[in-house]
Structures are given as C-alpha cells and as structure tokens.
Design a protein around this motif. Structure first.
Motif, PDB file in Angstrom:
ATOM      1  N   ALA A 157      14.521  -0.241  -2.583  1.00 48.22           N
ATOM      2  CA  ALA A 157      15.169  -0.662  -2.623  1.00 48.22           C
ATOM      3  C   ALA A 157      14.936  -1.090  -1.212  1.00 48.22           C
ATOM      4  CB  ALA A 157      15.884  -0.430  -2.472  1.00 48.22           C
ATOM      5  N   THR A 158      13.482  -1.453  -0.250  1.00 51.71           N
ATOM      6  CA  THR A 158      12.905  -1.847   0.531  1.00 51.71           C
ATOM      7  C   THR A 158      11.926  -2.721   0.375  1.00 51.71           C
ATOM      8  OG1 THR A 158      11.288  -0.158   1.619  1.00 51.71           O
ATOM      9  CG2 THR A 158      14.069   0.193   2.294  1.00 51.71           C
ATOM     10  N   GLU A 159      11.867  -3.057  -1.313  1.00 54.24           N
ATOM     11  CA  GLU A 159      10.486  -3.609  -1.800  1.00 54.24           C
ATOM     12  C   GLU A 159       9.566  -3.284  -1.317  1.00 54.24           C
ATOM     13  OE1 GLU A 159      10.718  -7.953  -1.294  1.00 54.24           O
ATOM     14  OE2 GLU A 159      13.289  -8.332  -2.069  1.00 54.24           O
ATOM     15  N   GLY A 160       9.201  -2.006  -1.185  1.00 56.37           N
ATOM     16  CA  GLY A 160       8.306  -1.127  -0.132  1.00 56.37           C
ATOM     17  C   GLY A 160       7.753  -0.836   1.144  1.00 56.37           C
ATOM     18  N   PHE A 161       9.268  -0.965   1.878  1.00 59.09           N
ATOM     19  CA  PHE A 161       9.329  -0.678   3.380  1.00 59.09           C
ATOM     20  C   PHE A 161       8.044  -1.384   3.776  1.00 59.09           C
ATOM     21  CE2 PHE A 161       9.913   3.270   1.415  1.00 59.09           C
ATOM     22  CZ  PHE A 161      10.738   3.448   1.782  1.00 59.09           C
TER      23      PHE A 161
END
Length: 673
Positions: A344-348
């Motif tokens: 969801a966060t593209e890997g934070f």
C-alpha cells in the motif's frame, strides 16, 4: 376504392391496438417492478455486495461470522417515487448470534437514491459513515433492527427498532416488542434469538405518517404498531430510488437472514407465504460443539497438529513473519497483513511519508483490494514503550466511535514492528495550519468549529462511553482535519481506561511540555481534569496561534497561559488573538475561548470546568462568569510540568521569567506523532 379504405382502416386499427398493447405491457412491467413479493430468493436476481449471499435453498444471508464487514442486498429494479410517495413493505428475518447473550450489530431496511457505497461497519450498519452521518444530502430512509447499543447515536438498548432519516440518530425508536391482542399489552421480542420475526413498514404520503410493527412468525399483524410518527418523506425521497437491506458486523458478529420480502409502491404489500419460506439454521450450542469436537478421530487430530506445527515453522521463516498473542482476541480490530501494508505504501518509501514524531513515522497508502486511502503509523524500533502504547491504542480507539475522532481501521505486527492503520485525513494535522506554513490559513469560523468538535470527542471519552478514557495527550499535532476541515482527535498511544466511579491508579507522568497539569507532578494520577488542562492549552494555541511554551531568545521567551492571563488582568485579552486573523473573528467568541482556556488551565483541578460544561459554553448553552477567573492565582499561572528522563521523576517550572533551563528533558511525544 372502398377496399382500399377498408385496408387503410384495418392497418390504422392494428397499429393502435399494437401501441396500446405495448404501452400496457410497459406499464405492467413497471408495476411488477414496483410491486413484488419474494417467498425465498431463488431466481430473485437481487443485487448483492459485501458478505450478502443467497443460499441454495433461497435464504438471503446478509452477514456471517466475519468481523467488521458490511453487506447490501437490493431489489434489482429502480423504484419510481415521482407519482407517489406512499409505500408498504413487509419482510421476515432471523438473527442468529455467534453465542447466546453476545449480540453482533443489526441490519436495516433502506430506501436510497443509489446503491450505498462507503458505509462503515459495526454501529453504522453499512449505511453511513462518520463523515456523512446526519447530512441532508444523503436522501436515505431506513428502519434499523439493531442488536447493539451505540451511545454515540443515543441508542436506548441493544434490542431496539428505529426510524432513521439521513442519520443513525433515530427520529423515533423503541425496544423490540409487539402488541399482544390477547392480553392487551406489548410483549417483548428478542431480536437475536434466532427465531423468525416479521416486520411491517407502511408510509402514508398523504397523512405524512410512518408506522412500524413487529410480531413473531404465525402472529397476525398487530393492531397497534410499535412505532408511529409524523414524517414528511417527500423531503427525503428522490424520484428514482433503490430499496433493499444493509447490514454489518463489528468485533462481535451475528448471522442475519431474510426469509421473504414483499413491497408495494401503492397499497398494501402482499402477504408472505410462510409455507414457502426457507428454514433458518440453528445456533450451535456449546454442548453440540463439544460433542463435535469429541467426535474427531485420533488420526484427524494428529493430522491437524502436524499441519499446524509445520505451518507455524514455515510462517516463522518467511520474510513477512507476524505475531499473534492472546490480547488480540479481546481487542480484535481488523488485522492487516504486513505484505498488504508494504504494498500500500510502495515499501514505506519517503514519498509516502506524512510526518514523524517520537514514536515513529506516518505514511500515506492505498489498500490494493479496496482502493481505500489510509494513514499507517509505523512505531519505531527504538521506542522502549512502544508495545505498551501500541496495545493501549488498539484497546481504546479500536472500540471507540465518534464523529470527531480518527477511526482506527486495524493494525499489524511483524517481528517487533508495530503498525496502526487509520482513515486518511486529507487536510493533515492542525498544527501545520497554526505554526508551520504561513500559506495555510484557517478562518476563525473553522477554528471555533474544530474546538467544538474536539470538546465533543472528549465529552464522549470522559462520560458517554462504557469506560472512562483519558487521552493524556491533547494538543494541536494530535488533532487532524478531514476533507471538510472538521477536527478529529487522534493518537491514543498514551490513553488509559478505567471504570466509571473508580479512582484512577497512580501512573508514570507522560505527556507533552506545556500541556501537563501541575498536579501530575505531585500525585502521578491522570484524571479527566488533566485532560481538561491540556484542552485549555489547546484552546489558547488555537486562538493565539502560538505554542504553549515558546523557547525563543530573550526577551521573547514566554509561557502562553501567563501572557494571556496578564493581558486579561490588564483588560486587553483580545490583544492575544492570532495576528494572522486580523479583525476577522467574532469578538464574543474569541473572548470566550481565551477565558475558557484560562479557566481550564487553572492550577487547581477543582477550579476547572468539566468538558461537558466547556462544550455547553462553546455551543452557547451555558455562560462563563467573569468571576470564575477571579481566583486564578497570578503566581501559579505557569505551573508547567516537565517530565525528566524516563518519566520516573518530574520538576515544575513555575514562572515565565525563568523558563526551563537546557537540561536532559524528555517529554513523551513532544514533537507529535
């Protein structure tokens, strides 16, 4: 010539008959759409979403034992209310709780301008959510069959029926019962007993009256309805609407079933044929479940154990290693997988970073399955108190629901990492509008509305929920703004809960510099009055546009409450208002907020008002007497508490001319989270 005329006349007559037939067929088709009866739902073509499904025997199951989900089922055709605002409907339902005396949430019959989208689970019954509840633009009518008590909506109990218009705050409600003709009085009904119950809903568009009646299966419609009230639904309905059912589950679940349904736009709904209705599954009692468990063969048990042990070993070796403990069963908001939050966060990534504070970083993300935007707080590994704060936030916010609080969607744990998932608030935290970006401005009307909203949330926490909840960190950086700039109180990492009437236990001093009540250093006990003190500091910073303690170069170094108090004594309290507002504020409201802020900041907790009184003053339902401030001591106004080291000891800086020196000071979450 004569034959030609006869032929022409014949053709004309044929065309007229054909047109009349087509028109009649069209009217008949529309009539069938507006007047229908389902004795079971086989071949009904209902439009379903969420948990809703039609069983092979024709039983419509709205919800099952999946937690925190919604369900909808609609008649497949649009109902046209243009020429009539009257309607009649009846349906039979049964609610089977997971366990006796442990009700889940209920369901509702709904009339809406479109298929309902964005409805929240639990007490919102899948109809509305915290942002649109109460909005006249909803154009939604519902009759709720509710088996859980929601204090936020003023529910009378966990076994009631209510009439709702654009809001879950019912315009009319009553405990479930039916009029027993034999004894001449109402007999109670247990909605989640698993027994089949019939409901009749009739609206007379001429008399503007709605009536709702209930009765057990086999009992004729009661002569006296359970609910009857004047209501002009012509102001609610649009021309083209959908009729159906909406339901939800929360932390406790029930299986909700609709056996049959009849509806008529004009006239009485057709009677349901009881002999054609599908049966309702029984709840498995503990003895039955115990017998089934004993009945498992030894071989099957061994297979299950081996599978579990192997699965646990594999899971612990995976990169998305996650942990589950016993406390999670009790608190139980939705648990997200780390993999889903990572994607969801593209890997934070840093581009998704919304902010950071003493307990970690907050990221913006979009859940891939639902496409819902969320804010994900990732608690830092370095935080020694992280686990305690994490559990506190789940235990409190996971169960709380208020329109001026940030809803917690769920959480995740993975090998020491702690993550909390919230609704995304597009306008961010309040402090950035007050302090960090001169291009972002809030009008006085918006600020006043935010103060009212946060005050309302604190009243709910202190008085209206089933336990007393102490927030312990009320400040601008912990108030976020939704799309309409409504203030939402968030970040419950320091919250504590105790029963109404109990005395809170001694605890370590935590909080933020400038918001800590002086008595905390003496007693170590957080109370509702310590939250009131913090709210007082919050009111002053919203009105003045300055932080409670500003550590600047001399002679500008100051403590806000001292400055406001000094100006009040000189009769110039309005000079402390935020310069960025100019003269664009209501003078009476500004003066009220500043004086309330001082009163809430009184060094003596007994002199502070309750949050309910504060809210009444802000809403214009109570008045603040000038005499209330006369007892405010000039030598104690700045009793600002600091927390030193790990919170085991504390000191107080007690005057503005001698601000706290540069020492090893740690204020929990002092930079916000």
């Amino acid at each position: 010539m004569a034959s030609h005329i006869k032929a022409s006349q014949f053709v004309s007559i044929f065309v007229i008959i054909l047109a009349l037939n087509l028109n009649f067929s069209s009217l008949l088709g529309q009539r069938q759409r507006d007047n229908f009866v389902y004795n079971g739902f086989i071949g009904s073509n209902l439009q379903l979403d969420g948990l809703a499904e039609i069983k092979p025997d024709g039983l419509l199951q709205l919800t099952n034992l999946t937690i925190q989900q919604t369900a909808h089922a609609y008649h497949p055709f649009v109902i046209n209310f243009k020429n009539s605002s009257s309607f009649s409907t009846t349906f039979m339902f049964a609610i089977v709780s997971e366990r006796a005396n442990r009700n889940g949430h209920g369901f509702a019959f709904t009339i809406s301008p479109s298929h309902i989208e964005g409805g929240s689970d639990a007490e919102y019954l899948g109809i509305l959510n915290v942002t649109n509840n109460g909005s006249s633009s909803n154009h939604i009518f519902a009759v709720e069959v509710d088996t859980a008590r929601s204090l936020e909506f003023g529910d009378r109990d966990n076994n009631h029926v209510g009439i709702d218009v654009n809001s879950l705050n019912s315009v009319e409600t009553a405990t479930a019962a039916y009029f027993n003709e034999k004894v001449g009085r109402n007999d109670s009904l247990h909605l989640s007993s698993g027994d089949t119950i019939q409901v009749w809903i009739d609206y007379d568009g001429v008399k503007k009256r709605i009536e709702v009646a209930l009765a057990p299966i086999g009992v004729t419609r009661p002569r006296i309805p359970l609910l009857s009230t004047q209501l002009d639904l012509s102001l609610v309905f649009v021309d083209r609407t959908y009729v159906g059912f909406s339901a939800s589950t929360g932390l406790l679940q029930s299986s909700q079933y609709i056996l049959g349904w009849s509806f008529n736009i004009d006239g009485k709904a057709q009677k349901l044929d009881v002999t054609r209705l599908p049966p309702v599954p029984r709840r498995k009692e503990p003895k039955e479940r115990h017998k089934q468990t004993i009945g498992l063969s030894v071989g099957m048990v061994m297979v299950v154990l081996i599978t579990l042990l192997g699965g646990l070993y594999i899971v612990r070796r995976k990169s998305y290693d996650e942990i589950r403990e016993d406390w999670e069963k009790e608190y139980g908001p939705q648990r997200f997988s780390y993999k889903d939050l990572y994607k969801a966060t593209e890997g934070f990534k840093d581009k998704a970073l919304l902010g950071s504070g003493g307990f970690g970083k907050v990221y913006r993300g979009t859940l891939l399955k639902s496409k819902v935007e969320v804010a994900i707080k990732r608690v830092s590994h370095e935080s020694t108190q992280g686990m305690k704060e994490f559990i506190a936030e789940i235990a409190s916010l996971g169960k709380l629901r208020h329109r001026n609080m940030v809803p917690l969607q769920g959480y995740c744990r993975r090998s020491g990492e702690l993550l909390l998932v919230y609704d995304y608030m597009p306008n961010g935290s309040l402090d950035k509008y007050l302090f960090t970006n001169e291009r972002l401005k809030l009008s006085w009307t918006q600020r006043y509305k935010i103060l009212q909203g946060v005050a309302s949330a604190l009243v709910y926490l202190h008085e209206e929920w089933e336990q007393v909840v102490l927030h312990r960190d009320v400040k601008a950086s912990n108030v976020v703004l939704d799309a309409d700039f409504n203030g939402r109180l968030g970040d419950f990492g320091l919250a504590r809960l105790y029963q109404h009437g109990e005395i809170p236990q001694t605890t370590r001093v935590v909080g933020t510099l400038g918001y800590l009540a002086p008595e905390l250093t003496r007693t170590g006990k957080a109370t509702t009055m310590t939250d009131v003190f913090a709210f007082g500091a919050f009111m002053l910073e919203v009105a003045c546009g300055r932080r409670p303690v500003e550590q600047q170069e001399l002679p500008e170094k100051m403590i806000l409450v001292d400055w406001v108090h000094d100006c009040w004594r000189k009769g110039s309290i309005l000079e402390t208002s935020d310069p960025s507002l100019g003269d664009d504020y209501v003078m009476e409201h500004m003066e009220l907020v500043l004086k309330l802020g001082l009163l809430c900041s009184h060094p003596s907790p007994d002199a502070r008002p309750s949050m309910r009184h504060v809210l009444h003053c802000l809403d214009g339902e109570a008045f603040l007497s000038e005499q209330a401030l006369e007892g405010f001591p000039t030598d104690a106004a700045s009793a600002t508490t600091l927390v030193i080291g790990d919170g085991s000891s504390s000191v107080a800086a007690s005057n503005a001319s001698s601000p706290p020196q540069s020492c090893s000071v740690h204020t929990a979450l002092s930079s916000g989270r």
